[in-house]
Design an enzyme around this catalytic site. Structure first.
Site, PDB file in Angstrom:
ATOM      1  N   TYR A   5      88.511 -14.089 110.680  1.00 49.00           N
ATOM      2  CA  TYR A   5      87.335 -13.826 111.501  1.00 49.00           C
ATOM      3  C   TYR A   5      86.187 -14.684 111.001  1.00 49.00           C
ATOM      4  CZ  TYR A   5      89.556  -9.490 113.243  1.00 49.00           C
ATOM      5  OH  TYR A   5      90.379  -8.569 113.820  1.00 49.00           O
ATOM      6  N   HIS A  65      84.884  -8.044 119.150  1.00 53.87           N
ATOM      7  CA  HIS A  65      83.724  -7.535 118.407  1.00 53.87           C
ATOM      8  C   HIS A  65      82.449  -8.078 119.060  1.00 53.87           C
ATOM      9  CE1 HIS A  65      86.635  -7.492 114.726  1.00 53.87           C
ATOM     10  NE2 HIS A  65      86.784  -6.427 115.481  1.00 53.87           N
ATOM     11  N   ASN A  93      84.001  -6.339 110.857  1.00 52.37           N
ATOM     12  CA  ASN A  93      83.915  -5.453 112.008  1.00 52.37           C
ATOM     13  C   ASN A  93      82.559  -4.753 112.027  1.00 52.37           C
ATOM     14  OD1 ASN A  93      86.528  -5.593 110.503  1.00 52.37           O
ATOM     15  ND2 ASN A  93      87.326  -5.005 112.493  1.00 52.37           N
TER      16      ASN A  93
END
Length: 570
Positions: free
Chosen positions: A415, A497, A541
């Protein structure tokens, strides 16, 4: 314990009484109407009702958790107060069966049930590092300003890295094999939320907002305390079509019942002092604003000409031109995959309809065993930083899971987070569905450079694990070639997200939608509180960061004098 049961009973009664049928909204006003029951809306509604105000929380979807009268569950949970949303081993089922759970009008996955994202996600719970605030947010929202709010959140929802009640982490072979390479490469193992600032060359066990091996989070904390108050009301299966306003003053919310339940009509705020707070998520909040005549002119014209809103759209002379939908952001997701003979895949998908009976028995009787494990067995979580040629440091979070092309595979998602530059845009269709029209992935060359640097580093780290083999990229494939082979598209890069469509900023200069009190520019009493106001993506997250923003926003909204009551007192 007695207090907890009382709260749950009150909550169940509350929902049952308002979702039995589709009815016309009662002629009652509220000091605050909060649109959306996710990570932003639930805490805001709780804090505002705690301050003594009458609060109505609207959720377009049905109840989720069994403690809120949810009913969606596999057969083996019949007779319990648990649903598919409560059991960690069933969390990933949404990617196989999202019928009746996912929003049908967003173009990307979003939860349209009570709790929104925090009802359907993997319950990952990370304390935001100071860099997330200091890089992304404006003055007044920096890490020093956010500390008190973050502390409050983690006092209520501390999280755990051992969901099973026997303290055992099950099937840890994947974690152990990956850790061998990390240790050899000089990574440090940390307790992530106790060492939240250590986000480079570190790794740890996944941390979740789980308690008693069940989903907890805002649904089991903020919503329970709100539901115990007489001044709080919750309407599920009730969609906010638009904010009813005259110029810069919101007077209420037009409603549409859904699923044969909920409310139709218009519900109004307290005359003169009432407020509306939009907390429908990055996709949903933008839609509400568009339908309320707030946003870029091209989007408002789409709504005006739509077959649904053409007769009810507010007149053009009252439109407010703001950059709603711009600055859209998401983690750039890039999957790598490895295999090792020690790794064992557990079929959490099969566990929904045909589980292993001993695992069911262990979970239901003792809250132990594999079904306490968040599917699909997440971990380790790894953090690195890279600084490409533009000199701007990017934070990277790596999320490993035991899932892949074979039963001995692990997928590790990179990510790309805080520090990334690329942005996109969402729009609205004539059918009034939001969609990503410009993807936010790797539109900046140095963002792609950062992704390549990170993967090249991780390949070297994992090459130190004995008997590990590469599935993708292959051992012979060049990292740059591999990254370039993956389209910068939703199907291949989406981390789900989403942030940024209603950005916070200090000035109405065409770059921000809400001011530093989260009030919509051009409006007197309309606010947005959710991930949509984030100027940039977080390191990992964003659930805990969203709840922290809600804590901060509630305090700032309550501190605005002259509108909470006749004499201006909060």
């Amino acid at each position: 314990m007695a207090k907890t049961f009382a709260l749950v009973a009150a909550a169940a009664s509350l929902i049952h009484s308002v979702t039995a049928q589709c009815t016309t909204a009662p002629n009652q006003t509220y000091d605050y109407i909060v649109i959306g029951s996710g990570a932003g809306g639930i805490p805001v509604a709780d804090r505002l009702s705690e301050a003594g105000h009458s609060v109505l929380l609207l959720e377009k979807g049905p109840p989720s958790s069994g403690r809120w009268n949810g009913t969606m569950k596999p057969a083996w949970l019949e007779g319990t107060n648990l649903t598919r949303f409560d059991v960690p081993g069933l969390f990933n089922q949404i990617w196989r069966d999202s019928n009746g759970v996912a929003c049908e009008d967003t173009g990307v996955m979003a939860g349209c049930v009570l709790g929104g994202g925090v009802a359907v996600n993997s319950a990952l719970w990370w304390k935001p590092p100071t860099r997330d605030w200091d890089v992304n947010f404006p003055e007044g929202w920096k890490s020093a300003d956010m500390k008190s709010s973050v502390d409050k959140v983690f006092q209520r929802i501390p999280g755990t890295d051992t969901p099973s009640q026997d303290g055992i982490r099950y099937n840890q072979e994947g974690f152990e094999r990956i850790s061998e390479g990390l240790d050899a490469a000089g990574f440090k193992q940390v307790k992530p939320n106790e060492q939240s600032e250590e986000k480079n060359m570190t790794y740890g066990h996944s941390t979740f907002f789980i308690e008693n091996a069940e989903r907890q989070g805002p649904l089991r904390t903020y919503l329970e305390t709100a539901a115990a108050r007489s001044q709080f009301s919750l309407w599920t299966n009730t969609m906010a079509r638009r904010v009813v306003r005259t110029g810069g003053r919101a007077t209420g919310v037009e409603l549409q019942c859904r699923n044969g339940a909920g409310f139709n009509g218009t519900v109004n705020v307290t005359p003169g002092t009432g407020r509306v707070i939009v907390s429908a998520g990055t996709m949903g909040s933008a839609k509400v604003l568009f339908r309320s005549g707030i946003g870029p002119t091209d989007m408002l014209n789409v709504v005006k000409k739509s077959p649904i809103d053409n007769e009810t759209m507010i007149s053009e002379d009252q439109w407010i031109n703001l950059p709603v939908g711009y600055n859209l952001n998401d983690h750039v997701g890039t999957d790598i995959q490895v295999a090792h003979p020690d790794i064992r895949f557990y079929d959490f998908y099969k566990a929904y309809n045909t589980p292993i009976q001993t695992d069911v028995d262990a979970y239901l009787a003792n809250r132990t065993g594999m079904l306490t494990t968040v599917a699909p067995n997440l971990g380790p979580i790894i953090w690195t930083e890279v600084t490409p040629s533009d000199g701007r440091t990017r934070s990277i979070q790596w999320q490993a899971r035991v899932e892949g092309r074979t039963n001995t595979s692990m997928t590790i998602t990179q990510y790309l987070g805080t520090g990334s530059i690329s942005r996109g845009r969402l729009d609205i269709t004539p059918q009034l569905n939001t969609r990503v029209v410009t993807v936010p992935y790797l539109r900046n060359a140095t963002d792609k450079e950062a992704v390549i640097m990170g993967i090249e580093h991780m390949r070297g780290v994992l090459n130190g694990v004995a008997n590990l083999t590469w599935v993708t990229p292959t051992a012979e494939q060049n990292t740059t070639t591999f990254v370039n082979s993956i389209p910068a598209a939703l199907a291949s890069r989406n981390s789900n997200h989403w942030v940024g469509s209603c950005t916070i900023g200090p000035a109405n200069d065409g770059t921000a939608v809400v001011d530093l009190d989260t009030k919509v520019y051009g409006m007197d009493n309309l606010f947005v509180v959710d991930a949509s106001i984030f100027p940039g993506i977080t390191t990992g997250n964003p659930s805990a960061a969203i709840v922290s923003v809600a804590e901060k926003a509630a305090a700032r909204i309550l501190a605005l004098k002259g509108t909470e009551s006749e004499d201006g007192d909060v």
